[in-house]
Design a protein around this motif. Structure first.
Motif, short mmCIF file in Angstrom:
data_model
loop_
_atom_site.label_atom_id
_atom_site.label_comp_id
_atom_site.label_asym_id
_atom_site.label_seq_id
_atom_site.Cartn_x
_atom_site.Cartn_y
_atom_site.Cartn_z
N ALA A 65 29.05 33.77 32.24
CA ALA A 65 30.46 34.18 32.28
C ALA A 65 30.43 34.93 33.63
CB ALA A 65 30.11 35.27 31.21
N GLN A 66 29.91 35.97 34.54
CA GLN A 66 29.77 36.12 35.59
C GLN A 66 29.78 35.17 37.07
OE1 GLN A 66 25.41 38.38 35.51
NE2 GLN A 66 26.58 39.86 35.10
N ALA A 67 29.42 34.02 37.36
CA ALA A 67 29.60 32.95 38.32
C ALA A 67 31.00 32.36 37.50
CB ALA A 67 28.83 31.71 37.52
N TYR A 68 31.57 32.37 36.65
CA TYR A 68 32.47 31.57 35.98
C TYR A 68 33.45 32.92 36.73
CZ TYR A 68 36.98 29.23 33.80
OH TYR A 68 37.97 28.84 33.38
N ARG A 69 33.69 34.07 36.45
CA ARG A 69 35.00 34.87 36.83
C ARG A 69 34.38 34.86 38.40
NH1 ARG A 69 35.92 40.48 33.77
NH2 ARG A 69 37.08 40.13 35.41
N VAL A 70 33.76 35.04 39.08
CA VAL A 70 33.42 35.15 40.71
C VAL A 70 34.03 33.58 41.16
CG1 VAL A 70 32.01 34.69 42.57
CG2 VAL A 70 31.76 36.79 40.99
N MET A 71 33.83 32.26 40.75
CA MET A 71 34.42 31.32 40.63
C MET A 71 36.03 31.00 40.70
SD MET A 71 35.71 28.44 39.90
CE MET A 71 35.23 28.63 38.65
N MET A 72 36.66 31.46 39.58
CA MET A 72 38.11 31.78 39.28
C MET A 72 38.47 33.11 40.12
SD MET A 72 39.30 29.30 37.45
CE MET A 72 40.47 30.13 37.63
N THR A 73 37.96 33.97 40.44
CA THR A 73 38.29 34.66 41.01
C THR A 73 39.28 34.59 43.02
OG1 THR A 73 37.62 36.76 40.58
CG2 THR A 73 38.24 37.09 42.40
N ALA A 74 37.62 33.43 43.18
CA ALA A 74 37.58 32.32 44.85
C ALA A 74 38.66 31.56 44.13
CB ALA A 74 36.22 32.59 45.24
N HIS A 75 38.84 30.77 43.65
CA HIS A 75 39.59 30.08 43.76
C HIS A 75 40.83 30.51 43.55
CE1 HIS A 75 41.25 26.23 42.35
NE2 HIS A 75 42.02 26.44 40.83
N LYS A 76 41.37 31.60 42.76
CA LYS A 76 43.03 31.90 42.78
C LYS A 76 43.05 32.96 43.98
CE LYS A 76 42.72 32.58 37.64
NZ LYS A 76 42.99 33.10 36.44
N ARG A 77 42.19 33.84 44.52
CA ARG A 77 42.85 34.57 45.93
C ARG A 77 42.37 34.13 46.83
NH1 ARG A 77 43.20 40.64 42.91
NH2 ARG A 77 42.91 41.06 45.55
#
Ligand code: TYC
Length: 116
Positions: A65-77
């Motif tokens: 869950a932590q890794a998915y959130r970090v990945m998606m933040t980098a993906h979007k921002r």
């Protein structure tokens, strides 16, 4: 004997009403705490999302869950702070994580920068 030049060694009190403990001289310079460094994940258009998640879990001990959130933040921002470490640890982890992508032919990139 000048008691101000002592090194903190306890001495017996005496009839001259001198102190029982001699304090060491106060240091002139304060010791700076070593700076902490951020590890930053950069987005790219080619590395698969599930591979980014796998690297974050393997190198930084994150949960799915932590890794998915970090990945998606980098993906979007465009970028996301992964974690903060002493300089040598931050650099070693960023290098290992970047190399994990490179070994699979992906342009995945982790950088470091000092805090504050
Ligand atoms: N943008 C990538 C994709 O759409 C996934 C990705 C996310 C890559 C975060 C890098 O730091 C990254 N496949």
């Amino acid at each position: 004997m000048d008691f101000r030049e002592g090194l903190g060694v306890p001495v017996m009190s005496n009839a001259a009403n001198t102190p029982d403990t001699i304090l060491a001289p106060k240091p002139v310079l304060k010791t700076a705490r070593p700076r902490l460094y951020k590890v930053i994940l950069l987005n790219d258009d080619y590395t698969p999302r599930d591979f980014v998640v796998r690297v974050l879990k393997g190198e930084f001990g994150m949960t799915e869950a932590q890794a998915y959130r970090v990945m998606m933040t980098a993906h979007k921002r465009g970028a996301c702070v992964v974690a903060v470490f002493a300089r040598d640890i931050a650099e070693t982890k960023a290098t290992r994580a970047t190399e994990a992508g490179r070994a699979k032919g992906y342009p995945l990139m982790f950088t470091t920068e000092p805090e504050e």
